[in-house]
Scaffold this active site. Structure first.
Site, PDB file in Angstrom:
ATOM      1  N   TRP A   1      -4.988   3.113  11.823  1.00 19.36           N
ATOM      2  CA  TRP A   1      -4.868   2.890  10.379  1.00 19.36           C
ATOM      3  C   TRP A   1      -5.370   4.156   9.713  1.00 19.36           C
ATOM      4  O   TRP A   1      -6.539   4.465   9.857  1.00 19.36           O
ATOM      5  CB  TRP A   1      -5.694   1.682   9.899  1.00 19.36           C
ATOM      6  CG  TRP A   1      -5.455   1.494   8.431  1.00 19.36           C
ATOM      7  CD1 TRP A   1      -6.140   2.059   7.391  1.00 19.36           C
ATOM      8  CD2 TRP A   1      -4.390   0.734   7.841  1.00 19.36           C
ATOM      9  NE1 TRP A   1      -5.582   1.707   6.198  1.00 19.36           N
ATOM     10  CE2 TRP A   1      -4.512   0.910   6.437  1.00 19.36           C
ATOM     11  CE3 TRP A   1      -3.344  -0.040   8.353  1.00 19.36           C
ATOM     12  CZ2 TRP A   1      -3.609   0.301   5.552  1.00 19.36           C
ATOM     13  CZ3 TRP A   1      -2.469  -0.643   7.461  1.00 19.36           C
ATOM     14  CH2 TRP A   1      -2.615  -0.466   6.078  1.00 19.36           C
TER      15      TRP A   1
ATOM     16  N   ARG B   1       3.753  -0.230  13.011  1.00 22.19           N
ATOM     17  CA  ARG B   1       3.420  -1.550  12.461  1.00 22.19           C
ATOM     18  C   ARG B   1       3.517  -1.479  10.944  1.00 22.19           C
ATOM     19  O   ARG B   1       2.780  -0.722  10.312  1.00 22.19           O
ATOM     20  CB  ARG B   1       2.008  -1.956  12.893  1.00 22.19           C
ATOM     21  CG  ARG B   1       1.512  -3.247  12.263  1.00 22.19           C
ATOM     22  CD  ARG B   1       0.113  -3.630  12.772  1.00 22.19           C
ATOM     23  NE  ARG B   1      -0.370  -4.829  12.144  1.00 22.19           N
ATOM     24  CZ  ARG B   1      -1.330  -4.865  11.200  1.00 22.19           C
ATOM     25  NH1 ARG B   1      -1.940  -3.760  10.804  1.00 22.19           N
ATOM     26  NH2 ARG B   1      -1.692  -6.017  10.665  1.00 22.19           N
TER      27      ARG B   1
ATOM     28  N   GLU C   1      -5.297  -2.383  13.978  1.00 25.33           N
ATOM     29  CA  GLU C   1      -5.800  -1.407  13.001  1.00 25.33           C
ATOM     30  C   GLU C   1      -7.147  -0.896  13.462  1.00 25.33           C
ATOM     31  O   GLU C   1      -7.993  -1.678  13.917  1.00 25.33           O
ATOM     32  CB  GLU C   1      -6.027  -2.023  11.605  1.00 25.33           C
ATOM     33  CG  GLU C   1      -4.789  -2.240  10.799  1.00 25.33           C
ATOM     34  CD  GLU C   1      -5.095  -2.839   9.420  1.00 25.33           C
ATOM     35  OE1 GLU C   1      -6.199  -2.622   8.864  1.00 25.33           O
ATOM     36  OE2 GLU C   1      -4.207  -3.548   8.920  1.00 25.33           O
TER      37      GLU C   1
ATOM     38  N   GLU D   1      -5.543   1.860  -1.393  1.00 28.67           N
ATOM     39  CA  GLU D   1      -6.564   1.109  -0.659  1.00 28.67           C
ATOM     40  C   GLU D   1      -7.096  -0.038  -1.538  1.00 28.67           C
ATOM     41  O   GLU D   1      -8.254  -0.075  -1.919  1.00 28.67           O
ATOM     42  CB  GLU D   1      -7.663   2.057  -0.167  1.00 28.67           C
ATOM     43  CG  GLU D   1      -8.821   1.408   0.581  1.00 28.67           C
ATOM     44  CD  GLU D   1      -8.445   0.412   1.679  1.00 28.67           C
ATOM     45  OE1 GLU D   1      -7.417   0.588   2.338  1.00 28.67           O
ATOM     46  OE2 GLU D   1      -9.193  -0.573   1.830  1.00 28.67           O
ATOM     47  N   TRP D   2      -6.197  -0.946  -1.874  1.00 30.21           N
ATOM     48  CA  TRP D   2      -6.539  -2.198  -2.558  1.00 30.21           C
ATOM     49  C   TRP D   2      -7.423  -1.938  -3.783  1.00 30.21           C
ATOM     50  O   TRP D   2      -7.063  -1.120  -4.620  1.00 30.21           O
ATOM     51  CB  TRP D   2      -7.151  -3.185  -1.545  1.00 30.21           C
ATOM     52  CG  TRP D   2      -6.267  -3.340  -0.333  1.00 30.21           C
ATOM     53  CD1 TRP D   2      -6.529  -2.943   0.951  1.00 30.21           C
ATOM     54  CD2 TRP D   2      -4.922  -3.879  -0.287  1.00 30.21           C
ATOM     55  NE1 TRP D   2      -5.460  -3.211   1.769  1.00 30.21           N
ATOM     56  CE2 TRP D   2      -4.469  -3.789   1.039  1.00 30.21           C
ATOM     57  CE3 TRP D   2      -4.056  -4.446  -1.250  1.00 30.21           C
ATOM     58  CZ2 TRP D   2      -3.195  -4.228   1.436  1.00 30.21           C
ATOM     59  CZ3 TRP D   2      -2.799  -4.891  -0.857  1.00 30.21           C
ATOM     60  CH2 TRP D   2      -2.390  -4.784   0.468  1.00 30.21           C
TER      61      TRP D   2
ATOM     62  N   ASN E   1      -1.906 -10.793   8.385  1.00 22.94           N
ATOM     63  CA  ASN E   1      -2.883  -9.738   8.562  1.00 22.94           C
ATOM     64  C   ASN E   1      -4.195 -10.193   7.939  1.00 22.94           C
ATOM     65  O   ASN E   1      -4.258 -10.461   6.740  1.00 22.94           O
ATOM     66  CB  ASN E   1      -2.434  -8.450   7.872  1.00 22.94           C
ATOM     67  CG  ASN E   1      -3.510  -7.364   7.975  1.00 22.94           C
ATOM     68  OD1 ASN E   1      -3.714  -6.808   9.045  1.00 22.94           O
ATOM     69  ND2 ASN E   1      -4.211  -7.091   6.872  1.00 22.94           N
ATOM     70  N   GLU E   2      -5.230 -10.279   8.759  1.00 21.86           N
ATOM     71  CA  GLU E   2      -6.587 -10.507   8.285  1.00 21.86           C
ATOM     72  C   GLU E   2      -6.719 -11.689   7.322  1.00 21.86           C
ATOM     73  O   GLU E   2      -7.026 -11.512   6.132  1.00 21.86           O
ATOM     74  CB  GLU E   2      -7.141  -9.238   7.611  1.00 21.86           C
ATOM     75  CG  GLU E   2      -7.156  -8.029   8.533  1.00 21.86           C
ATOM     76  CD  GLU E   2      -7.946  -6.858   7.974  1.00 21.86           C
ATOM     77  OE1 GLU E   2      -8.341  -6.904   6.801  1.00 21.86           O
ATOM     78  OE2 GLU E   2      -8.170  -5.892   8.708  1.00 21.86           O
TER      79      GLU E   2
ATOM     80  N   HIS F   1       0.968  -9.290   4.654  1.00 25.49           N
ATOM     81  CA  HIS F   1      -0.181  -8.407   4.452  1.00 25.49           C
ATOM     82  C   HIS F   1      -0.556  -8.488   2.964  1.00 25.49           C
ATOM     83  O   HIS F   1      -0.471  -7.517   2.231  1.00 25.49           O
ATOM     84  CB  HIS F   1       0.160  -6.986   4.904  1.00 25.49           C
ATOM     85  CG  HIS F   1      -1.038  -6.127   5.231  1.00 25.49           C
ATOM     86  ND1 HIS F   1      -1.181  -5.460   6.422  1.00 25.49           N
ATOM     87  CD2 HIS F   1      -2.125  -5.808   4.501  1.00 25.49           C
ATOM     88  CE1 HIS F   1      -2.319  -4.768   6.418  1.00 25.49           C
ATOM     89  NE2 HIS F   1      -2.910  -4.963   5.254  1.00 25.49           N
TER      90      HIS F   1
ATOM     91  N   TYR G   1     -13.205  -2.245  12.357  1.00 20.08           N
ATOM     92  CA  TYR G   1     -13.710  -1.129  11.562  1.00 20.08           C
ATOM     93  C   TYR G   1     -15.205  -0.901  11.722  1.00 20.08           C
ATOM     94  O   TYR G   1     -15.662   0.235  11.747  1.00 20.08           O
ATOM     95  CB  TYR G   1     -13.383  -1.339  10.072  1.00 20.08           C
ATOM     96  CG  TYR G   1     -11.913  -1.146   9.780  1.00 20.08           C
ATOM     97  CD1 TYR G   1     -11.393   0.118   9.575  1.00 20.08           C
ATOM     98  CD2 TYR G   1     -11.035  -2.231   9.764  1.00 20.08           C
ATOM     99  CE1 TYR G   1     -10.034   0.307   9.347  1.00 20.08           C
ATOM    100  CE2 TYR G   1      -9.679  -2.047   9.533  1.00 20.08           C
ATOM    101  CZ  TYR G   1      -9.184  -0.777   9.330  1.00 20.08           C
ATOM    102  OH  TYR G   1      -7.848  -0.581   9.114  1.00 20.08           O
TER     103      TYR G   1
ATOM    104  N   GLN H   1       0.810  -1.217   0.000  1.00 20.45           N
ATOM    105  CA  GLN H   1       0.000   0.000   0.000  1.00 20.45           C
ATOM    106  C   GLN H   1       0.845   1.270   0.000  1.00 20.45           C
ATOM    107  O   GLN H   1       0.337   2.344  -0.331  1.00 20.45           O
ATOM    108  CB  GLN H   1      -0.949  -0.010   1.207  1.00 20.45           C
ATOM    109  CG  GLN H   1      -1.975  -1.131   1.122  1.00 20.45           C
ATOM    110  CD  GLN H   1      -2.943  -1.139   2.286  1.00 20.45           C
ATOM    111  OE1 GLN H   1      -2.645  -1.710   3.324  1.00 20.45           O
ATOM    112  NE2 GLN H   1      -4.100  -0.522   2.141  1.00 20.45           N
TER     113      GLN H   1
ATOM    114  N   ASN I   1      -8.101  -6.169  14.314  1.00 24.73           N
ATOM    115  CA  ASN I   1      -8.432  -5.020  13.462  1.00 24.73           C
ATOM    116  C   ASN I   1      -9.929  -4.806  13.537  1.00 24.73           C
ATOM    117  O   ASN I   1     -10.706  -5.749  13.350  1.00 24.73           O
ATOM    118  CB  ASN I   1      -8.044  -5.272  12.006  1.00 24.73           C
ATOM    119  CG  ASN I   1      -6.536  -5.289  11.800  1.00 24.73           C
ATOM    120  OD1 ASN I   1      -5.770  -5.089  12.747  1.00 24.73           O
ATOM    121  ND2 ASN I   1      -6.109  -5.526  10.568  1.00 24.73           N
TER     122      ASN I   1
HETATM  123  C1  FCB Z   1      -7.932  -3.578   6.395  1.00 25.95           C
HETATM  124  C2  FCB Z   1      -6.570  -3.845   5.801  1.00 25.95           C
HETATM  125  C3  FCB Z   1      -5.767  -2.606   5.541  1.00 25.95           C
HETATM  126  C4  FCB Z   1      -6.634  -1.478   5.024  1.00 25.95           C
HETATM  127  C5  FCB Z   1      -7.813  -1.276   5.935  1.00 25.95           C
HETATM  128  C6  FCB Z   1      -8.693  -0.122   5.522  1.00 25.95           C
HETATM  129  O1  FCB Z   1      -8.807  -4.601   6.035  1.00 25.95           O
HETATM  130  O2  FCB Z   1      -5.820  -4.679   6.646  1.00 25.95           O
HETATM  131  O3  FCB Z   1      -4.735  -2.922   4.656  1.00 25.95           O
HETATM  132  O4  FCB Z   1      -6.991  -1.719   3.726  1.00 25.95           O
HETATM  133  O5  FCB Z   1      -8.588  -2.433   5.972  1.00 25.95           O
END
Ligand code: FCB
Length: 477
Positions: free
Chosen positions: A428, A92, A382, A435-436, A180-181, A136, A311, A35, A309
């Site tokens: 984060w 991180r 995150e 952003e992917w 990660n995730e 990641h 959100y 990223q 993480n």
């Molecule tokens: C998470 C990811 C991170 C970023 C955030 C917004 O799922 O780990 O890389 O994209 O969301």
């Protein structure tokens, strides 16, 4: 899973008192290699699945790629200076596997490794604790070509890479997280295909989830043997899952989605077993024949910490025939065997990702991990939000992002008061970044990045966060 029909209040918590965090609380910010680094073809780095995916037409918004990103690879010294100005206690970051082990096998690439050695040395020289994530999402393309995470051998390759990194950086890096995730790697990568490698195969996504966890367990064993003093863990993205009502169909929908989103990973890694109801839900997708004797013992190898993480929350309801499927992470194909569950939006405030803002969900999530799964120290690895930022007179006044952080830090504090051994929090993200699938169209940074000039502008939230770190807590409001 939450109690039915009692979605808690959303948004900010009520308290506005000053809050102090425990001594030594690890205040940090997070990023990920693909990223921010750019320099995609420099220093011997070979393509990862994200290079291939982002260069494939139609995969990312406007065809954005991580070729240049924040050009962090060339600006690492300046970026560490910005971290020091914020007063970060920890940073991180993730290591790009194909930068340090091109192609995902064979010896270490000295030039790629040198970048991380300089980063770590510079962090330590500035009193910032390096926190290293091994994976990641940037699997070397060659390993995907050989079958990717649905193939068992990828787990062994991952442990070998972990060993190389332990040998190279173990004398300086204390905190290591493996994945990660893994939910995103497995179900966005191999289920709905909205993330790399973009495959759409329910059985493969379940196999990927298993082999990611197997790789995690093997990596923890390798790291432990080499670095007995290190703090080892994993980062999972967790959601409270609430039924839209207490109707049995909604309650069952929440059970199913909780199984796939949360318990798929928490139960094997922390209890050494897959939940029976999840296995039953997945029966028409897979017979779990990919699970071999001994795998769950490896997967549940003891760790030292769990990274969470957080959100948003999922609110779900029973299927209604003919209902339009949601998109992105709520896409039906992210939920093999439970494709027809409906994700409900409540009409509460959302971020620029359309993710509902739900700070109490962080309290609920942390309490659940602690109360139902483990006494291990927890870290929020995150938490953050995308909003549209405007540069006005050279400043970015991101009041909404600041309020999001404030509300979630109050939630983190509430969890600590409730007995959760939460030992750190990573915002984060440090920088706006790639952003992917959304490319550069979503900004999560505390520091604004002008992608044309690569100028960095600390936003209001960054200045506010620096003050939070300085006083180890939140001021009264
Ligand atoms: C998470 C990811 C991170 C970023 C955030 C917004 O799922 O780990 O890389 O994209 O969301």
């Amino acid at each position: 899973m939450s109690n039915p029909a009692t979605p808690p209040a959303v948004g900010v918590l009520d308290e506005r008192a000053p809050l102090t965090f425990p001594p030594g609380f690890l205040w940090g910010a997070a990023t990920a290699a693909y990223q921010i680094e750019g320099a995609a073809a420099e220093g011997g780095r070979t393509p990862s699945i994200w290079d291939t995916f982002s260069h494939t037409e139609g995969r990312t918004v406007a065809g954005h790629t991580g070729d240049v990103a924040c050009d962090h690879y060339h600006r690492v010294g300046d970026d560490v200076r910005l971290m020091a100005e914020l007063g970060l206690k920890s940073y991180r970051f993730s290591v790009s596997w194909p930068r340090v082990q091109p192609g995902g096998s064979g010896p270490v690439n000295a030039e790629g490794l040198d970048f991380y050695q300089r980063l770590v040395d510079d962090l330590l020289a500035n009193g910032i604790e390096p926190w290293l994530t091994l994976y990641h999402w940037d699997l070397p393309q060659e390993l995907e070509d050989a079958g990717g995470w649905p193939a068992r051998d990828t787990a062994a390759r991952f442990a070998e890479y972990a060993q190389l990194m332990a040998n190279a950086l173990g004398d300086r890096v204390k905190y290591w997280t493996t994945l990660n995730e893994p939910w995103c790697s497995a179900f966005l990568g191999y289920g709905s295909g909205v993330h790399a490698p973009g495959r759409t195969d329910g059985a493969a996504s379940v196999q990927a989830g298993h082999h990611l966890m197997l790789g995690h367990g093997l990596a923890v064993q390798a790291l432990r043997a080499t670095l007995p003093q290190a703090q080892l863990g994993v980062t999972v993205n967790l959601y409270p899952v609430t039924p839209a009502s207490d109707a049995p169909g909604d309650v069952d929908a929440a059970r199913r989605i909780d199984g796939l989103a949360n318990r798929f990973f928490l139960d094997p890694m922390l209890r050494g077993q897959y939940p029976d109801d999840l296995v039953a839900d997945l029966a028409k997708v897979t017979d779990f024949g990919h699970v071999r004797d001994g795998d769950l013992a490896v997967i549940s190898t003891p760790m030292d910490l769990v990274g969470v993480n957080y959100y948003s929350r999922h609110v779900v309801a029973a299927p209604v025939p003919g209902e339009q499927p949601e998109r992105y992470w709520r896409a039906p194909t992210n939920w093999p065997g439970s494709e027809d569950v409906r994700f409900v939006t409540r009409g509460v405030p959302v971020t620029d990702m359309d993710w509902e803002i739900d700070a109490p969900g962080l309290v609920e999530t942390l309490r659940r991990v602690h109360e139902e799964y483990t006494d291990l120290p927890l870290y929020v690895t995150e938490n953050g939000s995308a909003f549209v930022d405007a540069v006005i007179d050279g400043q970015v006044d991101d009041v909404e992002r600041l309020a999001y952080f404030d509300a979630h830090l109050r939630a983190a504090h509430e969890a600590i008061s409730a007995g959760v051994p939460l030992q750190g929090y990573f915002a984060w993200s440090l920088l706006d970044n790639f952003e992917w699938a959304w490319g550069y169209t979503k900004r999560f940074g505390m520091i604004y990045v002008d992608y044309d000039s690569q100028t960095r502008i600390p936003k209001s939230s960054a200045r506010w966060y620096a003050e939070v770190i300085r006083r180890n807590g939140l001021a009264a409001q």
